[in-house]
Design an enzyme around this catalytic site. Structure first.
Site, PDB file in Angstrom:
ATOM      1  N   CYS A 176       0.353  11.223  -2.081  1.00  0.00           N
ATOM      2  CA  CYS A 176      -0.964  11.367  -1.506  1.00  0.00           C
ATOM      3  C   CYS A 176      -1.423  12.718  -1.111  1.00  0.00           C
ATOM      4  CB  CYS A 176      -0.899  10.213  -0.377  1.00  0.00           C
ATOM      5  SG  CYS A 176      -2.540   9.468  -0.446  1.00  0.00           S
ATOM      6  N   ARG A 183     -12.969   4.146   1.740  1.00  0.00           N
ATOM      7  CA  ARG A 183     -11.353   4.592   1.466  1.00  0.00           C
ATOM      8  C   ARG A 183     -11.119   3.800   0.152  1.00  0.00           C
ATOM      9  NH1 ARG A 183      -9.415   8.548   4.403  1.00  0.00           N
ATOM     10  NH2 ARG A 183      -7.269   7.973   3.894  1.00  0.00           N
ATOM     11  N   HIS A 213       2.433   5.291  -1.609  1.00  0.00           N
ATOM     12  CA  HIS A 213       2.821   5.382  -0.408  1.00  0.00           C
ATOM     13  C   HIS A 213       3.996   3.991  -0.336  1.00  0.00           C
ATOM     14  CE1 HIS A 213       0.810   8.290   2.226  1.00  0.00           C
ATOM     15  NE2 HIS A 213      -0.314   7.662   1.545  1.00  0.00           N
TER      16      HIS A 213
HETATM   17  N1  GLN Z   1      -6.240  12.711   3.693  1.00  0.00           N
HETATM   18  C1  GLN Z   1      -6.195  12.406   2.284  1.00  0.00           C
HETATM   19  C2  GLN Z   1      -7.251  11.510   1.873  1.00  0.00           C
HETATM   20  O1  GLN Z   1      -7.742  10.473   2.504  1.00  0.00           O
HETATM   21  C3  GLN Z   1      -4.793  11.933   2.009  1.00  0.00           C
HETATM   22  C4  GLN Z   1      -4.618  10.557   2.712  1.00  0.00           C
HETATM   23  C5  GLN Z   1      -3.000  10.404   2.570  1.00  0.00           C
HETATM   24  O2  GLN Z   1      -1.973  10.855   2.517  1.00  0.00           O
HETATM   25  N2  GLN Z   1      -2.659   8.920   2.858  1.00  0.00           N
HETATM   26  O3  GLN Z   1      -7.522  11.304   0.601  1.00  0.00           O
END
Ligand code: GLN
Length: 252
Positions: free
Chosen positions: A105, A139, A206
């Site tokens: 990620c 998101r 993840h």
């Molecule tokens: N901050 C990054 C995003 O939002 C990665 C997030 C994460 O590692 N879960 O894209």
């Protein structure tokens, strides 16, 4: 004279280096390291783990597998600069000599060329030919399953959980890690997930990734140690149940 008994081959040992274990570690990414440790121990393979944080230089010789987990935009900002200024040379050397590098990620995003947050562009180390742009859109969150072909034979499934605002796009020198079966993947549009260039792998999964996908943990161990033969099998009933549950959650 009796034949001298052959010297036993030294037992293999996996040396892992975790980058920014305190800052880049959300969604139980630490479980990935524990998974590697246990699967080595259960087989009598040595295991050592070192962490390297902000300001510490990175040796390209000291580990077989380098790992960088996920992080919030704020923490990524801190790490991006350090990664480029303090650690990029060591990481590049490690990759050139055949070490495995896994980014999850936020870590995946920093292995690419850039992560653009509006006007603010965080430069990555460019070990994967990908670029990430933070979108104003929602998101990309949820369970995800992807189909992966890392070696000959039928494709295998990686299942996990994704939560990212960034959208990642592959350049010509990166191949996708896998094809999305369910979930969003790199950008929610092209149905690709993650990226791969040789032994450098990035993924949005993840979850934690490795406890849910024991086969992939074993692939990483075997590849990092350059072992030709498959690893000794383990009693993987619990791991298989975890994998099945993650696939079910993703509808696969
Ligand atoms: N901050 C990054 C995003 O939002 C990665 C997030 C994460 O590692 N879960 O894209």
């Amino acid at each position: 004279m009796p034949e001298p008994s052959p010297t036993p081959a030294p037992a293999p040992a996996l040396r892992v280096c975790a980058l920014y274990p305190d800052l880049m570690n959300i969604y139980a990414d630490r479980g990935n390291l524990l998974m590697l440790e246990r699967r080595c121990q259960w087989r009598g393979i040595g295991f050592s783990l070192q962490g390297t944080g902000l300001g510490s230089p990175l040796s390209g010789q000291e580990a077989d597998l380098y790992y960088i987990g996920g992080g919030q935009d704020r923490d990524q900002r801190l790490c991006a600069e350090d990664l480029r200024r303090v650690k990029a040379a060591g990481l590049t050397e490690a990759v050139a000599r055949g070490a495995v590098l896994l980014g999850v990620c936020g870590g995946y995003q920093l292995l690419g060329h850039s992560y653009a947050l509006g006007e603010d562009v965080l430069a990555g180390v460019g070990l994967l030919d990908v670029r990430t742009v933070r979108s104003d859109g929602p998101r990309l969150i949820g369970n995800v399953a992807i189909e992966v072909s890392l070696e000959d034979g039928p494709p295998q499934v990686l299942a996990g959980f994704e939560n990212h605002g960034g959208r990642t796009h592959l350049g010509p020198d990166a191949q996708p890690l896998g094809r999305v079966l369910s979930g969003y993947g790199n950008n929610g549009v092209d149905r690709f997930e993650g990226a791969r260039a040789g032994r450098v792998i990035g993924t949005y999964l993840h979850g934690p990734l490795l406890p849910k996908n024991a086969w992939f943990a074993d692939w990483l161990i075997r590849t990092a140690l350059n072992l030709g033969a498959p690893l000794a099998p383990l009693d993987d009933r619990l791991e298989e149940a975890a994998h099945a549950a993650a696939r079910r959650a993703a509808g696969r």
